[in-house]
Every structure is written in structure tokens, then in C-alpha cells.
Design a protein around this motif. Structure first.
Motif, PDB file in Angstrom:
ATOM      1  N   PHE A 114       5.489  39.668 -12.557  1.00 27.75           N
ATOM      2  CA  PHE A 114       4.143  39.477 -12.000  1.00 27.75           C
ATOM      3  C   PHE A 114       4.190  39.567 -10.481  1.00 27.75           C
ATOM      4  O   PHE A 114       3.335  40.204  -9.860  1.00 27.75           O
ATOM      5  CB  PHE A 114       3.572  38.130 -12.443  1.00 27.75           C
ATOM      6  N   TRP A 115       5.182  38.931  -9.864  1.00 22.28           N
ATOM      7  CA  TRP A 115       5.344  39.025  -8.416  1.00 22.28           C
ATOM      8  C   TRP A 115       5.638  40.459  -7.999  1.00 22.28           C
ATOM      9  O   TRP A 115       5.135  40.924  -6.965  1.00 22.28           O
ATOM     10  CB  TRP A 115       6.464  38.097  -7.949  1.00 22.28           C
ATOM     11  N   ALA A 116       6.429  41.150  -8.793  1.00 26.47           N
ATOM     12  CA  ALA A 116       6.750  42.548  -8.474  1.00 26.47           C
ATOM     13  C   ALA A 116       5.488  43.411  -8.481  1.00 26.47           C
ATOM     14  O   ALA A 116       5.295  44.260  -7.609  1.00 26.47           O
ATOM     15  CB  ALA A 116       7.783  43.087  -9.468  1.00 26.47           C
ATOM     16  N   TRP A 117       4.624  43.191  -9.467  1.00 22.67           N
ATOM     17  CA  TRP A 117       3.362  43.939  -9.519  1.00 22.67           C
ATOM     18  C   TRP A 117       2.490  43.635  -8.295  1.00 22.67           C
ATOM     19  O   TRP A 117       1.894  44.546  -7.698  1.00 22.67           O
ATOM     20  CB  TRP A 117       2.589  43.584 -10.794  1.00 22.67           C
ATOM     21  N   LEU A 118       2.395  42.371  -7.908  1.00 24.17           N
ATOM     22  CA  LEU A 118       1.599  42.008  -6.736  1.00 24.17           C
ATOM     23  C   LEU A 118       2.138  42.674  -5.477  1.00 24.17           C
ATOM     24  O   LEU A 118       1.370  43.089  -4.599  1.00 24.17           O
ATOM     25  CB  LEU A 118       1.581  40.486  -6.555  1.00 24.17           C
ATOM     26  N   PRO A 143      11.334  48.776  -2.928  1.00 22.45           N
ATOM     27  CA  PRO A 143      12.623  48.075  -2.783  1.00 22.45           C
ATOM     28  C   PRO A 143      12.475  46.556  -2.827  1.00 22.45           C
ATOM     29  O   PRO A 143      13.304  45.861  -3.439  1.00 22.45           O
ATOM     30  CB  PRO A 143      13.126  48.549  -1.409  1.00 22.45           C
ATOM     31  N   LEU A 144      11.423  46.018  -2.205  1.00 17.23           N
ATOM     32  CA  LEU A 144      11.223  44.572  -2.235  1.00 17.23           C
ATOM     33  C   LEU A 144      10.868  44.087  -3.639  1.00 17.23           C
ATOM     34  O   LEU A 144      11.340  43.040  -4.091  1.00 17.23           O
ATOM     35  CB  LEU A 144      10.124  44.175  -1.251  1.00 17.23           C
ATOM     36  N   ALA A 145      10.034  44.858  -4.331  1.00 14.64           N
ATOM     37  CA  ALA A 145       9.692  44.494  -5.709  1.00 14.64           C
ATOM     38  C   ALA A 145      10.936  44.517  -6.595  1.00 14.64           C
ATOM     39  O   ALA A 145      11.091  43.675  -7.490  1.00 14.64           O
ATOM     40  CB  ALA A 145       8.633  45.455  -6.251  1.00 14.64           C
ATOM     41  N   MET A 146      11.835  45.454  -6.349  1.00 17.57           N
ATOM     42  CA  MET A 146      13.068  45.526  -7.133  1.00 17.57           C
ATOM     43  C   MET A 146      13.949  44.311  -6.868  1.00 17.57           C
ATOM     44  O   MET A 146      14.546  43.743  -7.798  1.00 17.57           O
ATOM     45  CB  MET A 146      13.826  46.810  -6.822  1.00 17.57           C
ATOM     46  N   ARG A 187      16.014  39.346  -9.415  1.00 17.92           N
ATOM     47  CA  ARG A 187      16.357  37.962  -9.034  1.00 17.92           C
ATOM     48  C   ARG A 187      17.220  37.884  -7.781  1.00 17.92           C
ATOM     49  O   ARG A 187      17.919  36.897  -7.575  1.00 17.92           O
ATOM     50  CB  ARG A 187      17.083  37.243 -10.183  1.00 17.92           C
ATOM     51  N   TRP A 188      17.189  38.883  -6.953  1.00 19.32           N
ATOM     52  CA  TRP A 188      17.931  38.842  -5.689  1.00 19.32           C
ATOM     53  C   TRP A 188      17.065  38.259  -4.569  1.00 19.32           C
ATOM     54  O   TRP A 188      17.574  38.013  -3.479  1.00 19.32           O
ATOM     55  CB  TRP A 188      18.407  40.240  -5.308  1.00 19.32           C
ATOM     56  N   LEU A 189      15.784  38.068  -4.847  1.00 18.63           N
ATOM     57  CA  LEU A 189      14.857  37.526  -3.859  1.00 18.63           C
ATOM     58  C   LEU A 189      13.778  36.765  -4.606  1.00 18.63           C
ATOM     59  O   LEU A 189      13.292  37.225  -5.642  1.00 18.63           O
ATOM     60  CB  LEU A 189      14.234  38.668  -3.031  1.00 18.63           C
ATOM     61  N   ASP A 190      13.413  35.603  -4.082  1.00 17.69           N
ATOM     62  CA  ASP A 190      12.362  34.818  -4.716  1.00 17.69           C
ATOM     63  C   ASP A 190      11.024  35.547  -4.629  1.00 17.69           C
ATOM     64  O   ASP A 190      10.734  36.237  -3.633  1.00 17.69           O
ATOM     65  CB  ASP A 190      12.248  33.457  -4.027  1.00 17.69           C
ATOM     66  N   GLY A 191      10.201  35.404  -5.658  1.00 18.89           N
ATOM     67  CA  GLY A 191       8.943  36.142  -5.718  1.00 18.89           C
ATOM     68  C   GLY A 191       7.995  35.820  -4.580  1.00 18.89           C
ATOM     69  O   GLY A 191       7.392  36.715  -3.981  1.00 18.89           O
ATOM     70  N   VAL A 192       7.840  34.518  -4.250  1.00 19.48           N
ATOM     71  CA  VAL A 192       6.929  34.124  -3.181  1.00 19.48           C
ATOM     72  C   VAL A 192       7.426  34.652  -1.838  1.00 19.48           C
ATOM     73  O   VAL A 192       6.652  35.191  -1.029  1.00 19.48           O
ATOM     74  CB  VAL A 192       6.775  32.588  -3.139  1.00 19.48           C
ATOM     75  N   VAL A 193       8.727  34.521  -1.602  1.00 18.81           N
ATOM     76  CA  VAL A 193       9.308  35.019  -0.359  1.00 18.81           C
ATOM     77  C   VAL A 193       9.141  36.536  -0.270  1.00 18.81           C
ATOM     78  O   VAL A 193       8.764  37.083   0.776  1.00 18.81           O
ATOM     79  CB  VAL A 193      10.802  34.634  -0.263  1.00 18.81           C
ATOM     80  N   GLY A 194       9.422  37.221  -1.369  1.00 17.28           N
ATOM     81  CA  GLY A 194       9.275  38.673  -1.382  1.00 17.28           C
ATOM     82  C   GLY A 194       7.851  39.109  -1.092  1.00 17.28           C
ATOM     83  O   GLY A 194       7.620  40.091  -0.372  1.00 17.28           O
ATOM     84  N   LEU A 195       6.879  38.366  -1.634  1.00 17.25           N
ATOM     85  CA  LEU A 195       5.473  38.698  -1.403  1.00 17.25           C
ATOM     86  C   LEU A 195       5.106  38.543   0.074  1.00 17.25           C
ATOM     87  O   LEU A 195       4.431  39.404   0.648  1.00 17.25           O
ATOM     88  CB  LEU A 195       4.585  37.799  -2.265  1.00 17.25           C
TER      89      LEU A 195
END
Length: 336
Positions: free
Chosen positions: A237-241, A301-304, A309-317
Motif C-alpha cells: 500500500f505504501w509502495a502504491w502511494l 526505486p523508493l517504492a521498491m 522491507r529495506w525502508l519503512d513505508g512512512v519514511v519512504g513516503l
């Protein structure tokens, strides 16, 4: 091989239907005539997005019968998408008041969420967040905002098609990498293929426009696919956002700045960042291709990293959106 064949049929059918719709629109004078708020200068046929709707839903129904895909997901996806497309088609042919459109959009969102099972628990730092019924309300607002912002962002040649294709291809790849089920990667591939057939006619300079039926359908379908993917692998879900970041940031910032000025939010305007950029550079092609490049080179790349699981979803967003917010201000999103 079956997947490649299905994608090829979706693209070919969409291309053919767009050609038919263009001829029909020209013969019946269904044209988008430029005015002071338009980004185009030549009367252009509209309604080509129906080709995306028909080809995607036809192939999806076919695969349900041949590949044992989930019936509830199909009913939620097809029901909401077809309903939103119908409302958009009627609005294209004759005006529907904004309040009734919004009510219809929430009805479509509620339908989709009922069949999907609502919003799943979403991973946040340190735990999994389950919002219960309030999460379903937020999910409905999310779906309605996505379908409307997609309509807002479909304002120059090719941008909506390029956004949908790059987002769907990225999401399909991430679903495959994370071991998600068949639906999580197959449906985005089919949607990207259907959009590709239409984009052949809409790439700058556009020979036909998508119309509200197509843009609304794409917005709600992308939203439903993101929630369905989250049921398979919650971090998707975070990746899609993240993948949808360009459209979400530009449209949301523009809306907020217009609200602050007290403008009517349903009134047509040309104050999105991408519209300012198209006027500055004098090219729809440059701006639309740049959006695709941002999706591929920055957001994917950030979504990947988040999906693996190499980056937290909130941080990545936050990391993904920060330069997008800067770009939106840089190109005066929301300014007249």
C-alpha cells in the motif's frame, strides 16, 4: 504466454475501440472546444477513455472464467469502475451537478470496499495499524479523492496515460518481487496494456481526449488495486502511494491553495503545477515524459525499497514526496 497474449489483446482492443470512438465523436461533433481555461488550442474529440474501460473489464472478466481469479475482487473492481465510468460518461454528454457526482463517487467507493473487505491493517513504524470502521471511511475518501484528482490531472496530452502505465508496471513488478498473489500483478499489467492502446491516440499531439469517463475509471481502479494489493502484502500500500506521488502531490497542493483563496473547488481552472510547466516550456510532450521519468527514476526505486522491507513505508513516503512538493511550489501549483 497466456498473460502476454491477454495483455496484447487488451492493448489491441483498446487501440481499435479508440479509433472507433474517435470516428464516432467526429461524426457527431462530440468535441472539446478550447476556451480560456483549456490547455489545447484545437477542437478535439473526447470520450476515448471508454476504450480503456471496455477492454480492461472485458479481459478481466475473461480471465476470471479461465484463470479462476477472485469473484469478489472482480465484482468490487468492475462494479465500482463501470459505475464511475457511467457517471463520467453522462457528465461528458451533459452536466451533472457536483454534489450528485460526489454522492455517486462515494457509492462506487463503498461498493468496492464492501467486496474487498474494507481497508486492511497497514504497517507503520513499530506495529500494524488496524483502524476498523474508521479505516473504511478513510479508504472511501481515498478512493474518491484518487478518482477526482485523476480527472484534475488529465489536462494535457499524454500525462494521464503515461502516469497510469508507469505506475501499473512498477506496481506489477513490486507485487511479483514480494510474492504477492496473481491478482496483485496481473490486473495492473492488464490495465497498463489497455491504457497503452489508448495512449497511441492521445500521445502529444492528441487526436482524442480521455474524458471524465476514462479518467475517473482510472483513478478509482488504481485506488482499488492498491487496496487489493495491501490485502496480499500490506507494505505494498505504501509502495502504491509512492508510485502515485506526482499526481497526489500536485492535485492535493493545488486543491489546498485554492481552498485557502476561497475559490470554488469544482470550477475549471489551469493552476496545476503541470499546467504551469506546460505553458512555461510550450510542450505537453516534455511535461508528460518528465512525469514518466520521475516515476521510473525516482519513485520506483523508493517504492521498491519499501516493498522489499529495506525502508519503512512512512519514511519512504516522506522521502519520495519531499522533492515533489518542492517541484509543485517551483511550478506554482495552485497559483492563478
Amino acid at each position: 504466454m497466456k498473460v502476454l497474449l491477454a495483455c496484447g489483446i487488451a492493448a489491441g482492443l483498446s487501440w481499435l475501440l479508440t479509433a472507433v470512438l474517435r470516428r464516432y465523436a467526429l461524426s457527431h461533433s462530440l468535441l472539446d472546444v478550447p476556451n480560456q481555461r483549456s490547455s489545447h488550442t484545437v477542437p478535439t474529440p473526447r470520450g476515448g477513455g471508454l476504450a480503456i474501460v471496455v477492454s480492461f473489464l472485458a479481459l478481466t472478466c475473461f480471465l476470471v472464467l479461465t484463470a479462476n481469479l477472485s469473484i469478489p475482487v472482480l465484482l468490487g473492481l468492475a462494479g465500482a469502475g463501470a459505475w464511475v465510468a457511467l457517471v463520467g460518461f453522462l457528465d461528458d454528454r451533459g452536466h451533472i451537478p457536483a454534489r450528485w457526482r460526489l454522492l455517486a463517487h462515494f457509492a462506487g467507493a463503498a461498493w468496492a470496499l464492501a467486496w474487498l473487505g474494507g481497508l486492511p491493517s497497514i504497517p507503520v513504524p513499530g506495529c500494524r495499524l488496524d483502524l476498523g470502521w474508521s479505516g473504511n471511511v478513510l479508504a472511501a475518501v481515498y478512493l474518491v479523492w484518487l478518482l477526482n484528482l485523476y480527472n484534475f490531472m488529465d489536462g494535457i496530452d499524454g500525462i494521464a496515460g503515461i502516469e497510469a502505465i508507469t505506475v501499473c508496471l512498477g506496481a506489477a513488478m513490486l507485487a511479483w518481487l514480494t510474492g504477492a498473489g496473481l491478482l496483485a500483478w496481473l490486473l495492473p499489467l492488464l490495465l497498463a496494456s489497455a491504457v497503452l492502446g489508448f495512449l497511441c491516440w492521445n500521445f502529444p499531439v492528441a487526436r482524442i481526449f480521455m474524458g471524465d469517463a476514462g479518467s475517473g475509471f482510472l483513478g478509482v481502479t488504481l485506488g482499488v488495486l492498491s487496496i487489493q494489493a495491501a490485502w496480499e502484502v500490506p507494505r505494498l500500500f505504501w509502495a502504491w502511494l509512492i508510485l502515485l506521488g506526482v499526481f497526489i502531490v500536485d492535485a492535493t497542493l493545488t486543491l489546498l491553495r485554492r481552498m485557502v483563496r476561497g475559490e470554488k473547488l469544482y470550477q475549471a481552472h489551469r493552476s496545476h503545477g503541470y499546467q504551469h510547466a506546460a505553458r512555461k516550456y510550450g510542450s505537453h510532450r516534455v511535461v508528460s515524459l518528465t512525469v514518466g521519468a520521475i516515476n521510473v527514476c525516482w519513485l520506483y526505486p523508493l517504492a521498491m525499497l519499501v516493498a522489499l522491507r529495506w525502508l519503512d513505508g512512512v519514511v519512504g513516503l516522506v522521502v519520495a514526496y519531499a522533492p515533489l512538493v518542492w517541484l509543485a511550489f517551483r511550478f506554482r501549483a495552485g497559483e492563478e
